[in-house]
Scaffold this motif. Structure first.
Motif, PDB file in Angstrom:
ATOM      1  N   ILE A   9      68.433  32.486  19.940  1.00 49.97           N
ATOM      2  CA  ILE A   9      69.088  32.919  21.167  1.00 49.97           C
ATOM      3  C   ILE A   9      69.759  31.707  21.764  1.00 49.97           C
ATOM      4  O   ILE A   9      69.126  30.668  21.967  1.00 49.97           O
ATOM      5  N   MET A  10      71.105  31.838  21.977  1.00 52.69           N
ATOM      6  CA  MET A  10      71.762  30.668  22.537  1.00 52.69           C
ATOM      7  C   MET A  10      72.620  31.032  23.725  1.00 52.69           C
ATOM      8  O   MET A  10      72.888  32.185  24.028  1.00 52.69           O
ATOM      9  N   GLY A  11      73.013  29.986  24.428  1.00 49.72           N
ATOM     10  CA  GLY A  11      73.797  30.154  25.634  1.00 49.72           C
ATOM     11  C   GLY A  11      73.837  28.834  26.365  1.00 49.72           C
ATOM     12  O   GLY A  11      73.072  27.926  26.050  1.00 49.72           O
ATOM     13  N   LEU A  12      74.735  28.764  27.355  1.00 48.80           N
ATOM     14  CA  LEU A  12      74.841  27.522  28.102  1.00 48.80           C
ATOM     15  C   LEU A  12      73.623  27.371  29.011  1.00 48.80           C
ATOM     16  O   LEU A  12      72.842  28.303  29.200  1.00 48.80           O
ATOM     17  N   ASP A  28      72.342  24.727  21.374  1.00 44.70           N
ATOM     18  CA  ASP A  28      73.140  24.046  20.355  1.00 44.70           C
ATOM     19  C   ASP A  28      73.560  25.063  19.302  1.00 44.70           C
ATOM     20  O   ASP A  28      72.737  25.601  18.564  1.00 44.70           O
ATOM     21  N   VAL A  29      74.841  25.311  19.231  1.00 44.79           N
ATOM     22  CA  VAL A  29      75.329  26.386  18.362  1.00 44.79           C
ATOM     23  C   VAL A  29      75.093  26.066  16.886  1.00 44.79           C
ATOM     24  O   VAL A  29      74.761  26.935  16.085  1.00 44.79           O
ATOM     25  N   GLU A  30      75.202  24.801  16.534  1.00 44.19           N
ATOM     26  CA  GLU A  30      74.968  24.431  15.137  1.00 44.19           C
ATOM     27  C   GLU A  30      73.547  24.752  14.730  1.00 44.19           C
ATOM     28  O   GLU A  30      73.268  25.293  13.662  1.00 44.19           O
ATOM     29  N   GLU A  31      72.626  24.434  15.664  1.00 46.21           N
ATOM     30  CA  GLU A  31      71.219  24.697  15.405  1.00 46.21           C
ATOM     31  C   GLU A  31      70.988  26.195  15.237  1.00 46.21           C
ATOM     32  O   GLU A  31      70.289  26.644  14.325  1.00 46.21           O
ATOM     33  N   ALA A  32      71.632  26.952  16.140  1.00 46.05           N
ATOM     34  CA  ALA A  32      71.456  28.398  16.085  1.00 46.05           C
ATOM     35  C   ALA A  32      71.933  28.949  14.748  1.00 46.05           C
ATOM     36  O   ALA A  32      71.274  29.780  14.110  1.00 46.05           O
ATOM     37  N   VAL A  84      82.354  33.566  23.300  1.00 43.49           N
ATOM     38  CA  VAL A  84      81.731  33.493  21.985  1.00 43.49           C
ATOM     39  C   VAL A  84      82.632  32.746  21.020  1.00 43.49           C
ATOM     40  O   VAL A  84      82.179  31.894  20.247  1.00 43.49           O
ATOM     41  N   ALA A  85      83.907  33.029  21.108  1.00 43.52           N
ATOM     42  CA  ALA A  85      84.849  32.390  20.191  1.00 43.52           C
ATOM     43  C   ALA A  85      84.795  30.873  20.342  1.00 43.52           C
ATOM     44  O   ALA A  85      84.809  30.138  19.346  1.00 43.52           O
ATOM     45  N   ARG A  86      84.726  30.421  21.592  1.00 44.25           N
ATOM     46  CA  ARG A  86      84.681  28.976  21.804  1.00 44.25           C
ATOM     47  C   ARG A  86      83.416  28.372  21.205  1.00 44.25           C
ATOM     48  O   ARG A  86      83.439  27.299  20.610  1.00 44.25           O
ATOM     49  N   PHE A  87      82.318  29.089  21.364  1.00 46.69           N
ATOM     50  CA  PHE A  87      81.071  28.657  20.755  1.00 46.69           C
ATOM     51  C   PHE A  87      81.220  28.548  19.247  1.00 46.69           C
ATOM     52  O   PHE A  87      80.920  27.516  18.643  1.00 46.69           O
TER      53      PHE A  87
END
Ligand SMILES: Nc1ncnc2c1ncn2[C@@H]1O[C@H](COP(=O)(O)OP(=O)(O)OP(=O)(O)O)[C@@H](O)[C@H]1O
Ligand SMILES: [Mg+2]
Lengths: 282, 344, 288
Positions: free
Chosen positions: A59-62, A224-228, A261-264
């Motif tokens: 689960i990700m988010g700012l 961290d999107v990479e981690e996700a 989402v796209a930016r992520f």
């Protein structure tokens, strides 16, 4: 795959008058408006999720998007203002205090961003904590703890105190402590965020290996999107307390629902991080 | 020039008019010095101090300063003329006073109280029982201090359970030394704890509490006091007064004192020698200063029911009993006092 | 009409005290006996009966265990020896027994109060102001009623001391508990702790330094009450000071006063030392 954990229309408002805030939200107000109008913080609004058994659910988010709030609903460290939380099909909101304790002792354990280790106890005692709490003898609990310490590579540090350890070692203690409870569900709230990148990489691999071996259901929170993308078999994206998108990483990458989402996703799509740095999940 | 002549004349006139009243003007106060009076902290002392101070202030126009302290400090201060006046002095009871008197540093004047008593007491119900509260006599045979060893269990000291407890005066009071010597003289040191209550208030509280609960208690006390007026106590008999023996009681260092009741109390006003010699007018007043015992007891009982009100009792006394206080002072002084105490 | 509406609390209070004395005085005197026979006298007998060198040895060992430094432990022991040289050993033991019993009672009552205050905002709003009043009320005001109710001597002195000295302990227990790292508590909670497990296993140990600081202050305040306590007949060093002052024997008063100071320093160093030996919470633990 059956749903192990399910959230149904869960909302959480921090403040004196959650109902007014919820009414405003239902009328389409956003988090900032609600804060301006009522002084209440919106943690989550109308989140429905279904987390399958086995595998890592990321689960990700700012920051401030409600990730910690969400994950704490699963073991009821936080009670929702509205909605239902189901674990293995049972509504945990209906649990008595005793059943809730049992849930936390035997079925769900948790790893924290700031470790949450007991500073007055040794590493071994910390890892044995969960078992001691549920009434096991010191000897049994510590024997089990010893095994898990070895499993995360901390043999020889049994008698150290947490504040004598480096951050990476402490989080391994935190992980060992959660694992030592032998629960099927593992909640991890940004467990690696406070660590430096090399260590993080290391621990991510270790987690993947462990998961492959143990087949636990892991809810993994990260900003961290990479981690996700590296860890998650499914991914959920939160924004301002709302669930924005949910699905398999490839699907999310292929079709982001909006700009946010796209930016992520843009941050990982180029690098295309392989998910198989550790041994792939079976 | 003009101006100074004028003021000289005025000063002369003032001096003349003052001279006219010379017979009843206090030289000490006239010179502008304050009269420092011991602020005695037991009931009768408080009231008598208040009466004396009122006469000095209202009758003689003196500036009076009250200096609160305990007897030993007061007697030392009096000997050094640091204070000038003690309204209630139990003459001859303390070494300090005796030495100072022998050296001529202090003087005793008048007869402030006549018929005062002091000694060792138990509540009446201990000996005779009390019907109204259904208290049985716990020690019907108890009469004299010599009976006390038999009754040590009755007056048990719970801090030293195999001894009785004798409530002495607080340390710093003259009577504390005398009583300590008496314990030796009566052979009670092995059977009784010499318990110093630490303060007069604590002594009163302990006695009052025991009395209200109907419990036995053995203590030193004296009259005139409010407690004496309020409760019924029995005084234990002691060997008759014997001057030589009593000397051994007032001297703390006497290892083998012999028993003796206190001599009849001589309660006078104590003054410093310097003050005595400087102010015959006020000494004349102190020579006549006396409050009859029944009146004093009544006033003290009034104070006990209405705590902290020595001043109130004093005002009432001056308003209602001119028959007594007018005898203390010359007419013109009495007029001035009367002027301040009539009306409201 | 007077500006001030006449209001007289004296009579009702006096009557209340009187009726308390008549109705409960005997029972309270029994309580007095219980504390005396069950707690104070045995301790006092042991302290006064033990050979002084044994006590000094115990002081030395305690001081060493607390501070781990002979440079501290030795002077403290010598200080206590010095009190004996003044001829005040017996008085010292009486005072020590008094202070110890008062401290034990203060801890027995104060720790639960502090815990209650830390866990309930509403109770804290009641408890803390009451404590403030207890601490600021002139001691003599409740000393004399204490004498009426409990009799003259050590027990009312101890109770008055407890009333006065309990305050810092409750406060620092409350503070220490509320300052326990919430992250650590949450983590413990997530493992299914009961309230008791949380309290005994996490909160109290982490609040320990603060609680011991409270105990330390409580002991100090109990010591400072020793002279006041002697005004209702509690024997020991305080009585020496009082007698010294009241008989104008300045030397006697000062010497006993010095003995109290020496005792205070010794107890202070030892209790503080024990507060420090425990593992402190490091700040890195809570960076966020
Ligand atoms: N105890 C609380 N009281 C009031 N508001 C809170 C509380 N906890 C969280 N919030 C608010 O709820 C919202 C979501 O917080 P949450 O901690 O769940 O976010 P997060 O995604 O975990 O952020 P981070 O990445 O910083 O940990 C935030 O706006 C926060 O201010
Ligand atoms: Mg968070």
């Amino acid at each position: 795959m059956s749903a192990r954990i399910e959230l149904r229309h869960v909302s959480k408002v921090y403040g004196d008058d959650p109902h007014r805030a919820l009414t405003l939200l239902a009328q389409g107000a956003d988090k900032h408006q609600v804060l301006a109008d009522t002084g209440s913080h919106v943690g989550l609004y109308d989140v429905s999720l279904s987390i399958p058994a086995g595998g890592i659910y990321a689960i990700m988010g700012l920051s401030g998007s409600g990730k910690s709030t969400l994950v704490r609903h699963i073991n009821r460290l936080i009670d929702p203002s509205a909605g239902q939380v189901l674990v293995d099909g049972e509504d945990v909101l209906g649990f008595s205090a005793a059943r809730l304790r049992d849930l936390r002792r035997r079925r769900i354990s948790m790893v924290f961003q700031h470790f949450g280790l007991l500073p007055h106890r040794t590493v071994l005692e910390n890892v044995a904590f969960g078992r001691r709490v549920r009434g096991e003898s010191r000897r049994n609990a510590q024997a089990a703890a010893q095994g898990w310490l070895a499993r995360v590579g901390l043999s020889g540090h049994e008698r150290d105190y947490p504040d004598h350890l480096s951050g990476g070692m402490r989080q391994r203690v935190g992980l060992a402590r959660a694992l030592a409870s032998d629960t099927d569900i593992l909640l991890m709230d940004e467990p690696f965020s406070a660590l430096d990148p090399l260590l993080r990489d290391d621990l991510q691999s270790q987690l993947l290996t462990l998961q492959a071996e143990l087949g636990k259901t892991i809810v993994f929170i990260t900003h961290d999107v990479e981690e996700a993308f590296r860890l998650g078999q499914r991914i959920a994206l939160l924004r301002d307390g709302r669930l924005v998108q949910e699905g398999e990483p490839a699907a999310v990458r292929a079709a982001p629902v909006d700009d946010y989402v796209a930016r992520f996703v843009a941050r990982v799509s180029g690098a295309d991080v392989p998910r198989s740095t550790g041994s792939a999940p079976g | 020039m003009q101006r100074s002549t004028c003021s000289t004349l005025f000063a002369l006139a003032l001096a003349l008019s003052a001279g006219a009243a010379a017979a009843t003007t206090s030289p000490w106060c006239q010179s502008g010095k304050p009269v420092k009076v011991a602020g005695l902290n037991w009931e009768s002392g408080e009231l008598l101090t208040e009466l004396v101070a009122t006469v000095l202030e209202q009758g003689y126009g003196c500036r009076v300063e009250r200096v609160p302290s305990n007897t030993i400090t007061i007697e030392n201060a009096l000997a050094q003329n640091d204070i000038q006046l003690v309204a209630e002095e139990w003459v001859g009871r303390s070494e300090i006073w005796n030495k100072a008197a022998a050296a001529g540093k202090v003087k005793a004047v008048g007869n402030v109280i006549v018929g005062a008593t002091e000694g060792w007491y138990v509540p009446e119900y201990v000996v005779k029982g009390e019907k109204t509260r259904k208290i049985r006599p716990a020690a019907p045979q108890l009469q004299a201090v010599s009976d006390l060893p038999k009754y040590k269990q009755l007056f048990r000291d719970n801090e030293e359970p195999d001894k009785g407890r004798f409530l002495n005066c607080p340390s710093g009071w003259t009577c504390e030394g005398v009583n300590s010597q008496k314990l030796k003289a009566y052979g009670l040191t092995d059977s009784y704890v010499n318990f110093r209550p630490g303060s007069g208030a604590a002594l009163d509280a302990a006695v009052a509490s025991a009395y209200q609960r109907g419990q036995p208690v053995l203590f030193y006390y004296w009259s005139p006091t409010a407690l004496m007026g309020k409760y019924r106590f029995i005084q234990l008999t002691e060997p008759a007064y014997n001057e030589a023996c009593f000397k051994t009681l007032t001297d703390r260092n006497q290892a083998k004192p012999c028993g003796s009741a206190a001599p009849e109390a001589v309660i006078q006003a104590g003054v410093s020698r310097v003050f005595h010699d400087a102010d015959p007018v006020l000494i004349d007043f102190l020579g006549k200063f006396n409050v009859p015992l029944p009146l004093l007891n009544a006033a003290l009982a009034g104070m006990a029911n209405n705590p902290g009100s020595a001043a109130v009792q004093s005002r009432r006394f001056f308003a209602t009993r001119p028959d007594i206080w007018r005898a203390w002072v010359p007419d013109d002084v009495a007029q001035r006092i009367a002027a301040r105490n009539t009306g409201k | 009409m007077d500006f001030f509406v006449p209001l007289d609390l004296r009579e009702p209070i006096n009557q209340a005290v009187d009726s308390l004395v008549v109705r409960y005085g005997d029972r309270l005197h029994v309580l007095n006996d219980l504390i005396l026979q069950g707690l104070l006298l045995p301790l006092e007998r042991a302290l006064r009966g033990a050979p002084p060198w044994v006590i000094l040895l115990v002081v030395a060992l305690l001081a060493w265990r607390a501070t781990r430094r002979w440079q501290v432990a030795l002077p403290l022991t010598v200080a206590c020896y010095l009190i004996g040289c003044f001829g005040l050993w017996d008085a010292l033991m009486q005072t020590l027994a008094l202070v110890l019993v008062a401290t034990v009672l203060a801890v027995v009552a104060g720790l639960p109060l502090g815990i209650v205050a830390a866990h309930s905002r509403r109770l804290r709003a009641v408890v803390l102001p009451v404590l403030d009043v207890m601490q600021t009320l002139p001691t003599f005001v409740y000393l004399i009623p204490a004498v009426m109710l409990f009799g003259l001597g050590k027990v009312p002195a101890i109770l008055a001391t407890v009333v006065y000295a309990i305050c810092p302990l409750v406060r620092l227990t409350d503070l220490g508990l509320r300052q326990v790292d919430p992250d650590v508590q949450e983590a413990a909670h997530s493992f299914g702790t009961t309230r008791w497990q949380m309290l005994l296993g996490v909160q109290l140990p982490l609040a320990w330094p603060s609680i011991l600081a409270g105990v330390n202050q409580t002991v100090m305040m109990a010591l400072s009450m020793v002279v006041v306590a002697s005004m209702i007949g509690a024997r020991g060093l305080g009585e020496e000071v009082l007698a010294g002052i009241q008989t104008l024997d300045v030397g006697r008063g000062l010497q006993a006063g010095l003995a109290i100071v020496l005792l205070a320093v010794a107890i202070d160093r030892i209790t503080q030392g024990f507060g420090r030996v425990r593992r402190p919470i490091r700040d890195e633990e809570r960076r966020s």
